[in-house]
Design a protein around this motif. Sequence first.
Motif, PDB file in Angstrom:
ATOM      1  N   HIS A  25      -2.504  48.102  56.320  1.00  0.00           N
ATOM      2  CA  HIS A  25      -2.946  46.728  56.577  1.00  0.00           C
ATOM      3  C   HIS A  25      -3.088  46.005  55.249  1.00  0.00           C
ATOM      4  O   HIS A  25      -3.754  46.504  54.333  1.00  0.00           O
ATOM      5  N   LEU A  26      -2.478  44.845  55.144  1.00  0.00           N
ATOM      6  CA  LEU A  26      -2.688  43.956  54.004  1.00  0.00           C
ATOM      7  C   LEU A  26      -3.824  43.035  54.417  1.00  0.00           C
ATOM      8  O   LEU A  26      -3.710  42.303  55.397  1.00  0.00           O
ATOM      9  N   GLY A  27      -4.931  43.108  53.701  1.00  0.00           N
ATOM     10  CA  GLY A  27      -6.158  42.444  54.104  1.00  0.00           C
ATOM     11  C   GLY A  27      -6.070  40.945  54.279  1.00  0.00           C
ATOM     12  O   GLY A  27      -5.223  40.266  53.677  1.00  0.00           O
ATOM     13  N   ALA A  28      -6.981  40.427  55.106  1.00  0.00           N
ATOM     14  CA  ALA A  28      -7.092  38.981  55.303  1.00  0.00           C
ATOM     15  C   ALA A  28      -7.322  38.281  53.971  1.00  0.00           C
ATOM     16  O   ALA A  28      -6.889  37.143  53.778  1.00  0.00           O
ATOM     17  N   CYS A  29      -7.973  38.959  53.025  1.00  0.00           N
ATOM     18  CA  CYS A  29      -8.205  38.368  51.708  1.00  0.00           C
ATOM     19  C   CYS A  29      -6.887  38.163  50.962  1.00  0.00           C
ATOM     20  O   CYS A  29      -6.726  37.191  50.222  1.00  0.00           O
ATOM     21  N   MET A  30      -5.911  39.053  51.165  1.00  0.00           N
ATOM     22  CA  MET A  30      -4.596  38.854  50.549  1.00  0.00           C
ATOM     23  C   MET A  30      -3.895  37.651  51.174  1.00  0.00           C
ATOM     24  O   MET A  30      -3.253  36.870  50.473  1.00  0.00           O
ATOM     25  N   VAL A  31      -4.022  37.511  52.477  1.00  0.00           N
ATOM     26  CA  VAL A  31      -3.444  36.351  53.156  1.00  0.00           C
ATOM     27  C   VAL A  31      -4.078  35.073  52.604  1.00  0.00           C
ATOM     28  O   VAL A  31      -3.386  34.116  52.245  1.00  0.00           O
ATOM     29  N   LYS A  32      -5.398  35.075  52.508  1.00  0.00           N
ATOM     30  CA  LYS A  32      -6.115  33.898  52.007  1.00  0.00           C
ATOM     31  C   LYS A  32      -5.699  33.572  50.571  1.00  0.00           C
ATOM     32  O   LYS A  32      -5.513  32.413  50.215  1.00  0.00           O
ATOM     33  N   ALA A  33      -5.531  34.592  49.740  1.00  0.00           N
ATOM     34  CA  ALA A  33      -5.147  34.370  48.342  1.00  0.00           C
ATOM     35  C   ALA A  33      -3.775  33.718  48.233  1.00  0.00           C
ATOM     36  O   ALA A  33      -3.550  32.881  47.358  1.00  0.00           O
ATOM     37  N   THR A  34      -2.862  34.076  49.145  1.00  0.00           N
ATOM     38  CA  THR A  34      -1.530  33.475  49.092  1.00  0.00           C
ATOM     39  C   THR A  34      -1.519  32.060  49.654  1.00  0.00           C
ATOM     40  O   THR A  34      -0.695  31.238  49.249  1.00  0.00           O
ATOM     41  N   LEU A  35      -2.427  31.776  50.591  1.00  0.00           N
ATOM     42  CA  LEU A  35      -2.450  30.458  51.227  1.00  0.00           C
ATOM     43  C   LEU A  35      -3.297  29.432  50.485  1.00  0.00           C
ATOM     44  O   LEU A  35      -3.007  28.237  50.535  1.00  0.00           O
ATOM     45  N   THR A  36      -4.360  29.875  49.820  1.00  0.00           N
ATOM     46  CA  THR A  36      -5.314  28.922  49.239  1.00  0.00           C
ATOM     47  C   THR A  36      -5.427  28.995  47.723  1.00  0.00           C
ATOM     48  O   THR A  36      -6.118  28.185  47.128  1.00  0.00           O
ATOM     49  N   LYS A  88       6.057  53.475  56.782  1.00  0.00           N
ATOM     50  CA  LYS A  88       4.859  53.219  57.589  1.00  0.00           C
ATOM     51  C   LYS A  88       4.909  51.804  58.156  1.00  0.00           C
ATOM     52  O   LYS A  88       5.496  50.899  57.558  1.00  0.00           O
ATOM     53  N   GLU A  89       4.257  51.611  59.285  1.00  0.00           N
ATOM     54  CA  GLU A  89       4.114  50.268  59.819  1.00  0.00           C
ATOM     55  C   GLU A  89       3.229  49.471  58.861  1.00  0.00           C
ATOM     56  O   GLU A  89       2.266  50.005  58.297  1.00  0.00           O
ATOM     57  N   VAL A  90       3.560  48.207  58.670  1.00  0.00           N
ATOM     58  CA  VAL A  90       2.765  47.333  57.811  1.00  0.00           C
ATOM     59  C   VAL A  90       2.307  46.148  58.648  1.00  0.00           C
ATOM     60  O   VAL A  90       3.113  45.509  59.324  1.00  0.00           O
ATOM     61  N   VAL A  91       0.999  45.880  58.596  1.00  0.00           N
ATOM     62  CA  VAL A  91       0.412  44.766  59.332  1.00  0.00           C
ATOM     63  C   VAL A  91      -0.158  43.787  58.310  1.00  0.00           C
ATOM     64  O   VAL A  91      -0.938  44.189  57.440  1.00  0.00           O
ATOM     65  N   ILE A  92       0.231  42.538  58.431  1.00  0.00           N
ATOM     66  CA  ILE A  92      -0.306  41.519  57.538  1.00  0.00           C
ATOM     67  C   ILE A  92      -1.554  40.942  58.177  1.00  0.00           C
ATOM     68  O   ILE A  92      -1.478  40.277  59.207  1.00  0.00           O
ATOM     69  N   GLY A  93      -2.701  41.270  57.610  1.00  0.00           N
ATOM     70  CA  GLY A  93      -3.978  40.775  58.101  1.00  0.00           C
ATOM     71  C   GLY A  93      -4.895  41.878  58.580  1.00  0.00           C
ATOM     72  O   GLY A  93      -4.480  43.014  58.805  1.00  0.00           O
ATOM     73  N   THR A  94      -6.161  41.484  58.696  1.00  0.00           N
ATOM     74  CA  THR A  94      -7.181  42.389  59.199  1.00  0.00           C
ATOM     75  C   THR A  94      -8.080  41.617  60.158  1.00  0.00           C
ATOM     76  O   THR A  94      -7.818  41.559  61.334  1.00  0.00           O
ATOM     77  N   HIS A  95      -9.095  40.942  59.637  1.00  0.00           N
ATOM     78  CA  HIS A  95     -10.043  40.225  60.497  1.00  0.00           C
ATOM     79  C   HIS A  95      -9.628  38.773  60.717  1.00  0.00           C
ATOM     80  O   HIS A  95      -8.803  38.239  59.976  1.00  0.00           O
ATOM     81  N   PRO A  96     -10.205  38.126  61.738  1.00  0.00           N
ATOM     82  CA  PRO A  96      -9.807  36.756  62.063  1.00  0.00           C
ATOM     83  C   PRO A  96     -10.644  35.677  61.386  1.00  0.00           C
ATOM     84  O   PRO A  96     -10.477  34.492  61.695  1.00  0.00           O
ATOM     85  N   TRP A  97     -11.542  36.051  60.477  1.00  0.00           N
ATOM     86  CA  TRP A  97     -12.448  35.042  59.907  1.00  0.00           C
ATOM     87  C   TRP A  97     -12.008  34.617  58.537  1.00  0.00           C
ATOM     88  O   TRP A  97     -12.086  35.154  57.576  1.00  0.00           O
TER      89      TRP A  97
END
Length: 119
Positions: free
Chosen positions: A79-90, A110-119
Amino acid sequence: MARIIIVSCKKIKDVTCVSCMKCFKAMRERQGEFARYRDEDLDVVAMGDCGDCPGLVMPKVALISDLAKVYDREFDVIHLGACMVKATLTAKCPVDLQELSAKLKAKFGKEVVIGTHPW
């Protein structure tokens, strides 16, 4: 049982994982990207960070993978954390999560999922 590792943004996550409380809450409640595990047990094998900007995720995951084998703690999903998503977007995080996801899947199988939590 789903066996996962989580990779977080080194700049957003704090050193003591206090900010990871959101990930742990989402895991417990099976929210966000953890909803996919609603009907199964979840084992967090490891948590690591990206290695700081501009991102050293590949060697960091390689180290986790090597240690997982040594300690008989294999994992199935990255899982690539929600914080990584936030860092790329903001912020100005240079990591392309889609490209990184493809590289991780190709290298580690391995399966890779972008994101973790919804907050």
